[in-house]
Design a protein around this motif. Structure first.
Motif, PDB file in Angstrom:
ATOM      1  N   UNK A   6     -11.402 -63.244 -11.022  1.00 57.50           N
ATOM      2  CA  UNK A   6     -10.679 -61.994 -11.142  1.00 57.50           C
ATOM      3  C   UNK A   6     -10.615 -61.168  -9.871  1.00 57.50           C
ATOM      4  N   UNK A   7     -10.992 -61.736  -8.746  1.00 51.66           N
ATOM      5  CA  UNK A   7     -10.983 -60.985  -7.487  1.00 51.66           C
ATOM      6  C   UNK A   7      -9.671 -61.171  -6.731  1.00 51.66           C
ATOM      7  N   UNK A   8      -9.355 -62.400  -6.358  1.00 50.48           N
ATOM      8  CA  UNK A   8      -8.109 -62.649  -5.625  1.00 50.48           C
ATOM      9  C   UNK A   8      -7.048 -63.291  -6.519  1.00 50.48           C
ATOM     10  N   UNK A   9      -7.432 -63.684  -7.711  1.00 54.18           N
ATOM     11  CA  UNK A   9      -6.479 -64.144  -8.728  1.00 54.18           C
ATOM     12  C   UNK A   9      -6.684 -63.272  -9.955  1.00 54.18           C
TER      13      UNK A   9
ATOM     14  N   UNK B 257       0.570 -65.525  -8.149  1.00 55.08           N
ATOM     15  CA  UNK B 257       0.769 -66.963  -7.919  1.00 55.08           C
ATOM     16  C   UNK B 257       2.190 -67.259  -7.451  1.00 55.08           C
ATOM     17  N   UNK B 258       3.173 -66.536  -8.013  1.00 61.23           N
ATOM     18  CA  UNK B 258       4.566 -66.737  -7.588  1.00 61.23           C
ATOM     19  C   UNK B 258       4.766 -66.280  -6.142  1.00 61.23           C
ATOM     20  N   UNK B 259       4.142 -65.163  -5.781  1.00 61.68           N
ATOM     21  CA  UNK B 259       4.236 -64.689  -4.399  1.00 61.68           C
ATOM     22  C   UNK B 259       3.600 -65.693  -3.451  1.00 61.68           C
TER      23      UNK B 259
ATOM     24  N   UNK C 202      -4.117 -63.545  -3.929  1.00 60.21           N
ATOM     25  CA  UNK C 202      -3.726 -64.757  -3.207  1.00 60.21           C
ATOM     26  C   UNK C 202      -2.303 -64.671  -2.651  1.00 60.21           C
ATOM     27  N   UNK C 203      -1.420 -63.989  -3.364  1.00 64.02           N
ATOM     28  CA  UNK C 203      -0.057 -63.844  -2.876  1.00 64.02           C
ATOM     29  C   UNK C 203       0.003 -62.987  -1.633  1.00 64.02           C
ATOM     30  N   UNK C 204      -0.755 -61.899  -1.635  1.00 67.60           N
ATOM     31  CA  UNK C 204      -0.771 -61.008  -0.480  1.00 67.60           C
ATOM     32  C   UNK C 204      -1.436 -61.674   0.721  1.00 67.60           C
TER      33      UNK C 204
END
Length: 203
Positions: free
Chosen positions: A80-83, A94-96, A154-156
């Protein structure tokens, strides 16, 4: 001790290195530079594709490539941190990541044109196709740059690495025509010390 097979110029490795630092896992991961062109390099034992990043867990099993490794790192840190856990936020992140990874793939293929083909061998339609992917991605991202608050997802992270790679390999030509992304990049760099600490080097 876990192992990250790395390369100093890879934006995909940079994604993983940023996440490792952000999640407080640096003391548990050994960085090993890999020679992707050397058939004898240990990298190929852990990733049959011979690509970086490849991540070796403490039990000896290997994970690849960067989206899978990032998911494992998030799990290792408690999740729950980067996802994000919430479905809408999770799939947006995830899409980004997928969009930015795709633009990075296209950017890398454009570099390969210069590395592996003489000017006479290059195909204009192929170059235009890859450049078009990058430009459409940047246009989309300029119109809807993700908000920065709290720990980047993760997207950023992928977006920051895309813009960093365009600086590194393409002289930052994106900045003049994408002012919102320019501002976003600088805000990310100010908020995430790991971004400067993982600056790519020639290779």
């Amino acid at each position: 001790m876990m192992i990250l097979h790395s390369h100093p110029a890879s934006p995909f490795v940079r994604k993983v290195r940023i996440a490792i630092q952000m999640l407080g896992l640096a003391d548990r991961v050994e960085m090993r530079d890999a020679d992707v062109n050397d058939p004898a390099d240990p990298l190929r034992r852990h990733n049959p594709l011979g690509k970086v990043p490849a991540f070796v867990r403490e039990n000896g099993s290997a994970l690849y490539d960067s989206p899978v490794i990032l998911e494992y790192l998030d799990h290792l840190a408690g999740g729950g941190f980067i996802i994000p856990r919430e479905p809408e936020a999770r799939f947006a992140a995830l899409a980004l990541q997928a969009l930015c990874d795709g633009a990075l793939d296209a950017s890398y293929l454009l570099m390969c044109e210069g590395w592996y083909r003489t000017p006479e061998q290059r195909v204009a339609r192929w170059i235009e196709k890859q450049a078009g992917k990058v430009e459409r991605a940047l246009t989309t991202l300029e119109a809807a740059s993700p908000a920065l608050s709290g720990m980047p997802n993760v997207g950023q992270i992928a977006l920051a690495c895309l813009l960093g790679y365009r600086d590194f390999r393409f002289d930052g030509t994106w900045r003049e025509t994408h002012p919102r992304l320019h501002a976003w990049h600088d805000a990310f760099a100010a908020a995430v010390p790991a971004f400067a600490a993982t600056m790519p080097s020639s290779g």
